[in-house]
Design an enzyme around this catalytic site. Sequence first.
Site, mmCIF file in Angstrom:
data_model
loop_
_atom_site.group_PDB
_atom_site.id
_atom_site.type_symbol
_atom_site.label_atom_id
_atom_site.label_comp_id
_atom_site.label_asym_id
_atom_site.label_seq_id
_atom_site.Cartn_x
_atom_site.Cartn_y
_atom_site.Cartn_z
ATOM 1 N N ASP A 144 -15.158 6.901 9.003
ATOM 2 C CA ASP A 144 -15.194 5.644 8.414
ATOM 3 C C ASP A 144 -16.645 5.099 8.210
ATOM 4 O OD1 ASP A 144 -14.398 3.126 7.257
ATOM 5 O OD2 ASP A 144 -13.974 2.291 9.425
ATOM 6 N N CYS A 198 3.442 5.938 -6.738
ATOM 7 C CA CYS A 198 3.701 4.505 -6.649
ATOM 8 C C CYS A 198 4.766 4.192 -7.916
ATOM 9 C CB CYS A 198 2.456 3.680 -6.776
ATOM 10 S SG CYS A 198 1.336 3.796 -5.469
ATOM 11 N N CYS A 201 6.227 0.275 -9.178
ATOM 12 C CA CYS A 201 6.107 -0.578 -7.954
ATOM 13 C C CYS A 201 4.595 -1.322 -7.891
ATOM 14 C CB CYS A 201 6.268 0.058 -6.727
ATOM 15 S SG CYS A 201 6.285 -0.885 -5.004
#
Length: 384
Positions: A144, A198, A201
């Site tokens: 991260d 996806c 949606c």
Amino acid sequence: MPDDDRQRDEKRRRKLTDFVKSEATALGFDLCRIAPPDSIPDAAEKLAAFLEAGRHATMAWMAETRDRRSAPRALWPEVRSIVMLGMNYGPEEDPRSILAKPDKAAISVYARNRDYHEVIKGKLKELATRFAARAGEDVKVFVDTAPVMEKPLAAAAGLGWQGKHTNLVSRDYGSWLFLGALFTTADLFIDLPETDHCGSCRACLDACPTAAFPAPYQIDARRCISYLTIEHKGPIDLEFRRAMSNRIYGCDDCLAVCPWNKFAAAASEMKLKAREDLLEPDIAMLLQLDDQAFRTFFSGSPVKRIGRDRFIRNTLIAAGNSGRRQLIDPCRRLLDDASPDVRGMAVWALSQLMTGQEFTLLAAGAVQELDEDVLREWRLAGAA
């Protein structure tokens, strides 16, 4: 290359690939896939567009590390394989249920236990040590905070796909995955990328309280509650305060609404469990935390990294949105706080909790304020 050499090379690659995946599973990672370093060729262009539009807000480090972030080999030219790992942190229940409890504070699911950076990095380092000893190759691990585009790389490796909310979505774990990366000079077998599932949606886009998605697959951090409560310094714009509701650290709405989360129930037994005292903490209790108490209460939690003043700023906004008059006194006590960010949000919270007459009397007896941002809060509240 002679056939015998080629076969030996292929056998070694297979053994090392199987080894790193089996070790990753043993260490508690739920997903482990491998991508080549050149698997995200369009990342640089997308990053440039994001930065040039100013959507990174005050996160200057994203622009400063732009070149290294744009391609894995720009970060480490010798890398030959990238092992992407995912760890499920899906909650037991829908985290949005706390939004119906205005006297409670909503803390993002990922921050309800130990700092995931430390958890993932510790496991990654152990994996790297084991792998390096077996392979005799160089390794580097990233979690991260390093200039690595984990989500595009995770999609390229097949852990999932980047959904319309820009986060990774997994067919096995929905939107709840911590990501880590192991770069190595070893030549490993690569995995196929995942397909975008996806479809039509747009639940995540519609769920955002502050309309932080200008288009599918795009995010503007300047409007994101996670950014505002964690990264943003200073006062939070009036435009977003009501929408924040009782969210004091992060926002899970776009993740929680994802229909793929129904598969996240297949949780790893090694998954971090939320601290009970961070599931539904009382706003009144949190407002009483001084710096030492804040550090003690959030010891080991990622919440601690934003500091007490920013945290209390967020909690005061939640108090102002609560409609609970019993929070007037805790907010009033913070009018004398050493932090102007806290004093300013205390003014706003009180303007929301008090009657007009009560607030007028309070303002008339207020101590002399010198900070311009706090003075602005008094003026705005008095004019409302």
